[in-house]
Design an enzyme around this catalytic site. Structure first.
Site, mmCIF file in Angstrom:
data_model
loop_
_atom_site.group_PDB
_atom_site.id
_atom_site.type_symbol
_atom_site.label_atom_id
_atom_site.label_comp_id
_atom_site.label_asym_id
_atom_site.label_seq_id
_atom_site.Cartn_x
_atom_site.Cartn_y
_atom_site.Cartn_z
ATOM 1 N N GLY A 1 0.837 -1.200 0.000
ATOM 2 C CA GLY A 1 0.000 0.000 0.000
ATOM 3 C C GLY A 1 0.866 1.243 0.000
ATOM 4 O O GLY A 1 2.058 1.168 0.305
ATOM 5 N N GLN B 1 3.047 9.954 1.775
ATOM 6 C CA GLN B 1 4.371 9.323 1.844
ATOM 7 C C GLN B 1 5.284 9.762 0.699
ATOM 8 O O GLN B 1 6.497 9.590 0.761
ATOM 9 C CB GLN B 1 4.238 7.789 1.809
ATOM 10 C CG GLN B 1 3.581 7.214 3.058
ATOM 11 C CD GLN B 1 3.463 5.710 2.968
ATOM 12 O OE1 GLN B 1 2.513 5.183 2.392
ATOM 13 N NE2 GLN B 1 4.438 5.005 3.511
ATOM 14 N N CYS C 1 6.220 -0.409 7.385
ATOM 15 C CA CYS C 1 5.820 0.788 6.646
ATOM 16 C C CYS C 1 6.989 1.241 5.781
ATOM 17 O O CYS C 1 8.126 1.278 6.248
ATOM 18 C CB CYS C 1 5.427 1.893 7.627
ATOM 19 S SG CYS C 1 4.915 3.433 6.827
ATOM 20 N N LEU C 2 6.700 1.615 4.559
ATOM 21 C CA LEU C 2 7.743 2.112 3.659
ATOM 22 C C LEU C 2 8.390 3.379 4.217
ATOM 23 O O LEU C 2 9.518 3.702 3.871
ATOM 24 C CB LEU C 2 7.160 2.393 2.268
ATOM 25 C CG LEU C 2 6.723 1.158 1.464
ATOM 26 C CD1 LEU C 2 5.935 1.582 0.236
ATOM 27 C CD2 LEU C 2 7.923 0.311 1.071
ATOM 28 N N HIS D 1 -4.129 1.151 8.078
ATOM 29 C CA HIS D 1 -2.762 1.715 8.108
ATOM 30 C C HIS D 1 -2.673 2.932 7.168
ATOM 31 O O HIS D 1 -2.111 3.962 7.536
ATOM 32 C CB HIS D 1 -1.786 0.605 7.694
ATOM 33 C CG HIS D 1 -0.360 1.021 7.533
ATOM 34 N ND1 HIS D 1 0.648 0.588 8.377
ATOM 35 C CD2 HIS D 1 0.260 1.801 6.592
ATOM 36 C CE1 HIS D 1 1.805 1.108 7.977
ATOM 37 N NE2 HIS D 1 1.606 1.840 6.888
ATOM 38 N N GLU D 2 -3.235 2.799 5.979
ATOM 39 C CA GLU D 2 -3.144 3.890 4.991
ATOM 40 C C GLU D 2 -3.999 5.091 5.395
ATOM 41 O O GLU D 2 -3.583 6.242 5.204
ATOM 42 C CB GLU D 2 -3.562 3.400 3.596
ATOM 43 C CG GLU D 2 -2.788 2.212 3.040
ATOM 44 C CD GLU D 2 -1.285 2.347 3.059
ATOM 45 O OE1 GLU D 2 -0.779 3.477 3.189
ATOM 46 O OE2 GLU D 2 -0.606 1.316 2.975
ATOM 47 N N HIS E 1 -2.193 7.209 7.751
ATOM 48 C CA HIS E 1 -1.247 8.120 7.074
ATOM 49 C C HIS E 1 -1.933 9.428 6.677
ATOM 50 O O HIS E 1 -1.359 10.505 6.825
ATOM 51 C CB HIS E 1 -0.694 7.471 5.792
ATOM 52 C CG HIS E 1 0.495 6.578 6.001
ATOM 53 N ND1 HIS E 1 1.680 7.022 6.540
ATOM 54 C CD2 HIS E 1 0.701 5.265 5.698
ATOM 55 C CE1 HIS E 1 2.558 6.018 6.567
ATOM 56 N NE2 HIS E 1 1.983 4.936 6.062
HETATM 57 O O1 GNR Z 1 4.167 -2.696 2.500
HETATM 58 C C1 GNR Z 1 3.567 -2.572 3.562
HETATM 59 N N1 GNR Z 1 3.331 -3.674 4.315
HETATM 60 C C2 GNR Z 1 2.480 -3.689 5.414
HETATM 61 C C3 GNR Z 1 2.515 -4.806 6.249
HETATM 62 C C4 GNR Z 1 1.694 -4.877 7.337
HETATM 63 C C5 GNR Z 1 0.805 -3.851 7.603
HETATM 64 C C6 GNR Z 1 0.765 -2.726 6.808
HETATM 65 C C7 GNR Z 1 1.598 -2.644 5.708
HETATM 66 S S1 GNR Z 1 1.529 -1.244 4.685
HETATM 67 C C8 GNR Z 1 3.148 -1.230 4.044
HETATM 68 C C9 GNR Z 1 3.286 -0.152 2.957
HETATM 69 C C10 GNR Z 1 3.108 1.205 3.583
HETATM 70 O O2 GNR Z 1 3.917 1.731 4.276
HETATM 71 N N2 GNR Z 1 1.972 1.804 3.373
HETATM 72 O O3 GNR Z 1 1.715 2.982 3.934
HETATM 73 NI NI NI Z 2 2.894 3.018 5.756
#
Ligand code: GNR
Ligand code: NI
Length: 178
Positions: free
Chosen positions: A46, A51, A91-92, A133-134, A137
């Site tokens: 995601g 980001q 998270c990236l 999660h997104e 953000h």
């Molecule tokens: O790549 C991603 N893997 C992930 C693994 C577990 C829970 C959430 C994520 S999201 C993350 C990519 C990202 O940072 N999205 O904002």
């Molecule tokens: Ni993230």
């Protein structure tokens, strides 16, 4: 298409509350294409626009093993949530760190497509966690905000040190990503 640069925690630009998309034009389509290219290049499941320093409520997701089922969520809203679970997240924007977070296993969300059309979906498991999660953000929130401030500050220092040394972040062995 263009691959965009990802901001890393503790960059304060990740703390902004993003405004809604109001204009559904070709520029929005281009942003979505660039975000998809960036997500696939970085092996993420995601990506939120914030980001890549685009301050709008735009999300792309693809949890499919073959990386060919992109989902686009513009102005998403969670309408229903149930069944709390603990999930290990990465998270990236927090490269190399993984922590357990409390999330909901089942959610219903509403969002728009790049043409402005509204849709609603029930999702569960990894996809439900990813949407939560997104959306965090888009509200300036990161998964490290759910852990202790001691741990969070240590992670910030480590990332800043690696960045100062000019190290490239490796994202091999990332849980739940390809
Ligand atoms: O790549 C991603 N893997 C992930 C693994 C577990 C829970 C959430 C994520 S999201 C993350 C990519 C990202 O940072 N999205 O904002
Ligand atoms: Ni993230």
């Amino acid at each position: 298409m263009a691959k965009l640069k990802i901001l890393h925690f503790p960059d304060s630009r990740l703390r902004q509350k993003c405004p809604k998309v109001e204009v559904f034009d070709t520029n929005l389509e281009k942003v979505v294409e660039d975000m998809l290219e960036t997500m696939y290049a970085e092996n993420g499941i995601g990506l939120a626009a914030i980001q890549v320093n685009i301050i709008k409520r735009i999300i792309v997701i693809d949890i499919s093993p073959d990386r060919n089922e992109p989902l686009i969520l513009i102005n998403p809203e969670i309408q229903d949530k149930k069944n709390e679970i603990e999930f290990e997240e990465g998270c990236l924007s927090v490269p190399g760190f993984y922590e357990k977070v409390n999330r909901y296993n089942n959610i219903t969300f509403k969002a728009q497509l790049p043409n402005g059309e509204f849709y609603t979906r029930d999702v569960d498991g990894l996809l439900a966690v990813c949407v939560q999660h997104e959306i965090d953000h888009l509200n300036g929130k990161l998964f490290v905000d759910y852990i202790s401030s001691l741990k969070r500050d240590r992670i910030a220092k480590k990332i800043q040190k690696l960045e100062a040394e000019g190290k490239k972040f490796e994202r091999k062995n990332v849980p739940y990503s390809i």
